[in-house]
Design a protein around this motif. Structure first.
Motif, PDB file in Angstrom:
ATOM      1  N   TYR A 107      -4.172   7.543  -7.499  1.00  0.00           N
ATOM      2  CA  TYR A 107      -4.506   6.943  -6.201  1.00  0.00           C
ATOM      3  C   TYR A 107      -5.820   7.475  -5.619  1.00  0.00           C
ATOM      4  O   TYR A 107      -6.610   6.693  -5.073  1.00  0.00           O
ATOM      5  CB  TYR A 107      -3.351   7.132  -5.210  1.00  0.00           C
ATOM      6  N   PRO A 152     -14.394 -11.018  -8.693  1.00  0.00           N
ATOM      7  CA  PRO A 152     -14.023  -9.830  -9.469  1.00  0.00           C
ATOM      8  C   PRO A 152     -13.173  -8.873  -8.648  1.00  0.00           C
ATOM      9  O   PRO A 152     -13.369  -8.728  -7.440  1.00  0.00           O
ATOM     10  CB  PRO A 152     -15.380  -9.210  -9.819  1.00  0.00           C
ATOM     11  N   ILE A 153     -12.219  -8.242  -9.325  1.00  0.00           N
ATOM     12  CA  ILE A 153     -11.330  -7.277  -8.658  1.00  0.00           C
ATOM     13  C   ILE A 153     -11.552  -5.871  -9.211  1.00  0.00           C
ATOM     14  O   ILE A 153     -11.758  -4.918  -8.451  1.00  0.00           O
ATOM     15  CB  ILE A 153      -9.853  -7.678  -8.838  1.00  0.00           C
ATOM     16  N   ALA A 154     -11.498  -5.741 -10.532  1.00  0.00           N
ATOM     17  CA  ALA A 154     -11.669  -4.418 -11.149  1.00  0.00           C
ATOM     18  C   ALA A 154     -12.063  -4.625 -12.609  1.00  0.00           C
ATOM     19  O   ALA A 154     -11.264  -5.133 -13.386  1.00  0.00           O
ATOM     20  CB  ALA A 154     -10.385  -3.608 -11.064  1.00  0.00           C
ATOM     21  N   TRP A 167     -16.810   0.973  -7.165  1.00  0.00           N
ATOM     22  CA  TRP A 167     -16.494   2.382  -7.430  1.00  0.00           C
ATOM     23  C   TRP A 167     -16.219   2.518  -8.917  1.00  0.00           C
ATOM     24  O   TRP A 167     -15.418   1.769  -9.466  1.00  0.00           O
ATOM     25  CB  TRP A 167     -15.263   2.747  -6.612  1.00  0.00           C
ATOM     26  N   MET A 170      -8.674   4.151   8.826  1.00  0.00           N
ATOM     27  CA  MET A 170      -7.744   5.127   8.273  1.00  0.00           C
ATOM     28  C   MET A 170      -8.388   5.851   7.100  1.00  0.00           C
ATOM     29  O   MET A 170      -9.148   5.276   6.344  1.00  0.00           O
ATOM     30  CB  MET A 170      -6.472   4.422   7.809  1.00  0.00           C
ATOM     31  N   TYR A 216     -12.754   3.847   0.730  1.00  0.00           N
ATOM     32  CA  TYR A 216     -13.302   3.448  -0.564  1.00  0.00           C
ATOM     33  C   TYR A 216     -13.976   2.090  -0.498  1.00  0.00           C
ATOM     34  O   TYR A 216     -14.888   1.808  -1.273  1.00  0.00           O
ATOM     35  CB  TYR A 216     -12.197   3.439  -1.626  1.00  0.00           C
ATOM     36  N   LEU A 269     -14.540  -0.851  -9.807  1.00  0.00           N
ATOM     37  CA  LEU A 269     -13.552  -1.367  -8.855  1.00  0.00           C
ATOM     38  C   LEU A 269     -14.280  -2.139  -7.749  1.00  0.00           C
ATOM     39  O   LEU A 269     -15.217  -1.615  -7.144  1.00  0.00           O
ATOM     40  CB  LEU A 269     -12.749  -0.223  -8.242  1.00  0.00           C
ATOM     41  N   HIS A 270     -13.801  -3.354  -7.492  1.00  0.00           N
ATOM     42  CA  HIS A 270     -14.396  -4.181  -6.428  1.00  0.00           C
ATOM     43  C   HIS A 270     -13.434  -4.354  -5.262  1.00  0.00           C
ATOM     44  O   HIS A 270     -13.712  -5.110  -4.335  1.00  0.00           O
ATOM     45  CB  HIS A 270     -14.766  -5.558  -6.985  1.00  0.00           C
ATOM     46  N   HIS A 271     -12.286  -3.699  -5.350  1.00  0.00           N
ATOM     47  CA  HIS A 271     -11.257  -3.870  -4.317  1.00  0.00           C
ATOM     48  C   HIS A 271     -10.542  -2.543  -4.178  1.00  0.00           C
ATOM     49  O   HIS A 271     -10.249  -1.870  -5.170  1.00  0.00           O
ATOM     50  CB  HIS A 271     -10.271  -4.958  -4.750  1.00  0.00           C
ATOM     51  N   SER A 272     -10.290  -2.139  -2.950  1.00  0.00           N
ATOM     52  CA  SER A 272      -9.551  -0.902  -2.720  1.00  0.00           C
ATOM     53  C   SER A 272      -8.584  -1.095  -1.563  1.00  0.00           C
ATOM     54  O   SER A 272      -8.838  -1.873  -0.646  1.00  0.00           O
ATOM     55  CB  SER A 272     -10.505   0.248  -2.393  1.00  0.00           C
ATOM     56  N   LEU A 273      -7.468  -0.359  -1.630  1.00  0.00           N
ATOM     57  CA  LEU A 273      -6.489  -0.420  -0.549  1.00  0.00           C
ATOM     58  C   LEU A 273      -6.907   0.463   0.627  1.00  0.00           C
ATOM     59  O   LEU A 273      -6.322   0.377   1.703  1.00  0.00           O
ATOM     60  CB  LEU A 273      -5.119   0.038  -1.071  1.00  0.00           C
ATOM     61  N   GLU A 274      -7.897   1.324   0.433  1.00  0.00           N
ATOM     62  CA  GLU A 274      -8.290   2.282   1.466  1.00  0.00           C
ATOM     63  C   GLU A 274      -9.672   1.944   2.028  1.00  0.00           C
ATOM     64  O   GLU A 274     -10.632   1.783   1.276  1.00  0.00           O
ATOM     65  CB  GLU A 274      -8.324   3.699   0.879  1.00  0.00           C
ATOM     66  N   PRO A 275      -9.767   1.881   3.367  1.00  0.00           N
ATOM     67  CA  PRO A 275     -11.061   1.566   4.004  1.00  0.00           C
ATOM     68  C   PRO A 275     -12.189   2.498   3.554  1.00  0.00           C
ATOM     69  O   PRO A 275     -13.313   2.048   3.330  1.00  0.00           O
ATOM     70  CB  PRO A 275     -10.767   1.733   5.500  1.00  0.00           C
ATOM     71  N   GLY A 287     -10.190   5.866  -6.159  1.00  0.00           N
ATOM     72  CA  GLY A 287     -10.585   4.538  -5.707  1.00  0.00           C
ATOM     73  C   GLY A 287      -9.485   3.744  -5.028  1.00  0.00           C
ATOM     74  O   GLY A 287      -9.741   2.665  -4.514  1.00  0.00           O
ATOM     75  N   ALA A 288      -8.257   4.274  -5.043  1.00  0.00           N
ATOM     76  CA  ALA A 288      -7.125   3.616  -4.369  1.00  0.00           C
ATOM     77  C   ALA A 288      -7.034   2.133  -4.706  1.00  0.00           C
ATOM     78  O   ALA A 288      -6.889   1.285  -3.829  1.00  0.00           O
ATOM     79  CB  ALA A 288      -7.207   3.830  -2.850  1.00  0.00           C
ATOM     80  N   ALA A 289      -7.130   1.843  -5.977  1.00  0.00           N
ATOM     81  CA  ALA A 289      -7.127   0.437  -6.402  1.00  0.00           C
ATOM     82  C   ALA A 289      -5.723  -0.062  -6.721  1.00  0.00           C
ATOM     83  O   ALA A 289      -5.554  -1.232  -7.057  1.00  0.00           O
ATOM     84  CB  ALA A 289      -8.016   0.262  -7.628  1.00  0.00           C
ATOM     85  N   LYS A 294       0.833  -1.198   0.000  1.00  0.00           N
ATOM     86  CA  LYS A 294       0.000   0.000   0.000  1.00  0.00           C
ATOM     87  C   LYS A 294       0.875   1.259   0.000  1.00  0.00           C
ATOM     88  O   LYS A 294       0.592   2.229  -0.721  1.00  0.00           O
ATOM     89  CB  LYS A 294      -0.902  -0.020   1.231  1.00  0.00           C
TER      90      LYS A 294
END
Lengths: 405, 134
Positions: free
Chosen positions: A152, A215-217, B81, B1, B75, B67-73, A155-157, A137
């Motif tokens: 970043y 699914p991821i993205a 998203w 966070m 989001y 997006l189905h996954h994010s590094l930030e809580p 969506g911070a993906a 991260k």
């Protein structure tokens, strides 16, 4: 499909001059520090253990290594010179290459020139990373200025975001389907199943598993996404003369090249810098794509493998989906052996694209064990890296040959 | 966070220049090239004389994804998203929050809107049919 637009005011300069030959350069002693999903050790530990492996495998004493080239996303605040003090090396040549997944091929190029010019006699080239709970991260959030400002916050993906858009555009433009990407991933898992140390090598993956993953993205699902991990890979670069004197198996460099920020006017990245140098690359090597016994592409996502298959002339632009339908990609399938140790998608991502270089050397040395490609004599390794904003900027490739004993 | 806002100086300047009624992007005073992401040097002529100007904010969606996954809580609570890449008529590519859910090929407008933690996000908005053509 208006991907031929080069009318932008900031396109690539004409690239007629070709690099000179790499005659006389030998690549020896491929080593890997086993990959692990997470580690409490530092990047310096992984790079240091790789260096110890190079010394052990080559029989060359540490004090005779007079050049060091490293790449790492997780070495900061230290740099390559910090490592000389850490490892007790006195060198006359240092290089640190921050070019992501192109660093392995480009490290090879830089070190080869140092050998040819007499700037060093023996260069250790090492890519290594650690991986801690929050380190991925942190790397992603601070990857580049453009990325912090303009990627970043969306969506911070991480890299999944831009690569989901590239993959979707590729599918829309050329008619590729998820199943086509799956062929690459499933073949690589087969290869990993024959590679001790591949992180996912003890797990089977078939097409149904691939298609049913979460699914991821966008079009990307779990098995399309590379898994960051800790580990290191390295090799030594020296002269053919020295490699022969040491009676070590070696590989030579038939040709190598790189381009950066190519085709910057393309709306979405459907090609990279490879096509700007590939004809010249093959010409210098004196061979064509059909003569390549095995290919290692940089596989952060399978669509990027397709861009390399096209960019390096294994098929026409937009034809990689058809190519992977018709061509076995497994090490033992009789087609085009591709990412023969499982690549990063099944082996893990550490060490900035060194994995493909080291695997090519093992194959050419015929020391790849259970996943050896029979009679491997010529291998190609390709690098790709650095999604500074919405695409990878670095493209590199090398054609290597088994050295004569 | 919380979602961090680790912006560069030009990135912060984009947020400060943002207006509700127009898309304000960086332009070179010397050669008039519009550029994005914001930077300190003109991508075309290398001048450092850059300023912030309203631009034609119409564009075409290049690709979109959920997006189905994010590094930030932060989001993670908003998944899926909608991310998209848009080619603006003024010549730049932007990654956007695809609030208008534009599909590839759709004409959209892009606006800058305040977001959490001091972020300003570029977002898509619907476009009237008669103003859609460039």
């Amino acid at each position: 499909m208006s991907q031929d637009n080069t009318s932008s005011s900031h396109h690539c300069a004409p690239c007629d001059p070709a690099p000179g030959s790499y005659d006389g350069v030998a690549l020896i002693a491929p080593v890997t520090v086993p990959y692990t999903r997470f580690s409490d050790q530092s990047a310096a530990w992984f790079i240091g253990r790789a260096l110890a492996g190079l010394v052990r495998q080559s029989g060359i004493q540490k004090q005779h290594i007079d050049g060091l080239c490293v790449s790492s996303f997780t070495l900061a605040p230290d740099s390559v010179v910090s490592l000389t003090e850490h490892f007790g090396l006195c060198t006359r040549w240092l290089e640190q290459i921050p070019l992501g997944g192109a660093s392995g091929v480009i490290g090879l190029r830089r070190a080869a020139r140092a050998i040819q010019c007499g700037d060093a006699d023996i260069v250790a080239c090492i890519g290594g990373d650690t991986c801690r709970a929050q380190s991925f991260k942190a790397t992603v959030a601070n990857f580049s200025t453009f990325s912090s400002d303009a990627v970043y916050p969306y969506g911070a993906a991480g890299p999944n975001g831009p690569f989901s858009l590239i993959t979707q555009k590729y599918m829309d433009t050329y008619g590729a389907e998820r199943r086509d990407f799956g062929r690459i991933c499933v073949a690589q898992r087969h290869n990993a199943n024959h590679t001790p140390g591949a992180l996912l090598g003890d797990k089977k993956l078939d097409m149904d598993d691939y298609l049913q993953a979460r699914p991821i993205a966008g079009p990307l699902h779990l098995y399309d996404c590379v898994m960051p991990c800790a580990g290191a890979d390295g090799f030594l670069v020296t002269s053919v003369e020295r490699a022969r004197a040491l009676q070590l198996p070696y590989a030579t460099v038939l040709a190598a090249d790189e381009r950066h920020n190519a085709f910057s006017a393309d709306p979405v990245q459907l090609r990279g810098g490879w096509q700007l140098f590939r004809d010249s690359l093959y010409q210098r090597a004196g061979i064509g794509p059909a003569d390549i016994d095995l290919l290692q592409t940089y596989d952060d996502y399978p669509v990027i493998c397709m861009l390399q298959l096209e960019g390096l002339g294994f098929c026409a632009q937009g034809a990689a989906a058809a190519f992977v339908r018709d061509t076995a990609l497994t090490f033992d399938g009789g087609g085009l052996p591709h990412n023969t140790n499982g690549g990063q998608l099944s082996g893990g991502q550490a060490g900035c694209g060194y994995l493909g270089v080291v695997e090519t050397l093992r194959q050419l040395n015929r020391s790849a064990g259970d996943h050896q490609v029979p009679q491997a004599a010529i291998g190609m390794v390709s690098g790709y890296g650095m999604v500074n904003y919405d695409r990878g900027l670095c493209a590199a490739a090398a054609i290597l040959a088994r050295g004569e004993r | 966070m919380n979602t961090p806002a680790r912006h560069s100086d030009p990135g912060r300047a984009l947020a400060q220049a943002a207006r509700a009624d127009a898309l304000v992007l960086q332009q070179c005073r010397h050669c008039h090239t519009v550029q994005y992401p914001p930077r300190e040097i003109c991508v075309n002529c290398l001048s450092d004389e850059l300023h912030w100007k309203p631009v034609d904010n119409r564009g075409t969606v290049l690709a979109g994804s959920d997006l189905h996954h994010s590094l930030e809580p932060d989001y993670r609570q908003q998944l899926p998203w909608k991310l998209a890449a848009v080619q603006l008529d003024c010549g730049v590519r932007v990654l956007v929050h695809n609030r208008a859910a534009g599909a590839a090929g759709d004409r959209v407008r892009v606006l800058a809107q305040p977001h959490r933690q001091g972020n300003t996000l570029l977002v898509t908005a619907a476009i009237d049919e008669q103003e859609a053509s460039p």
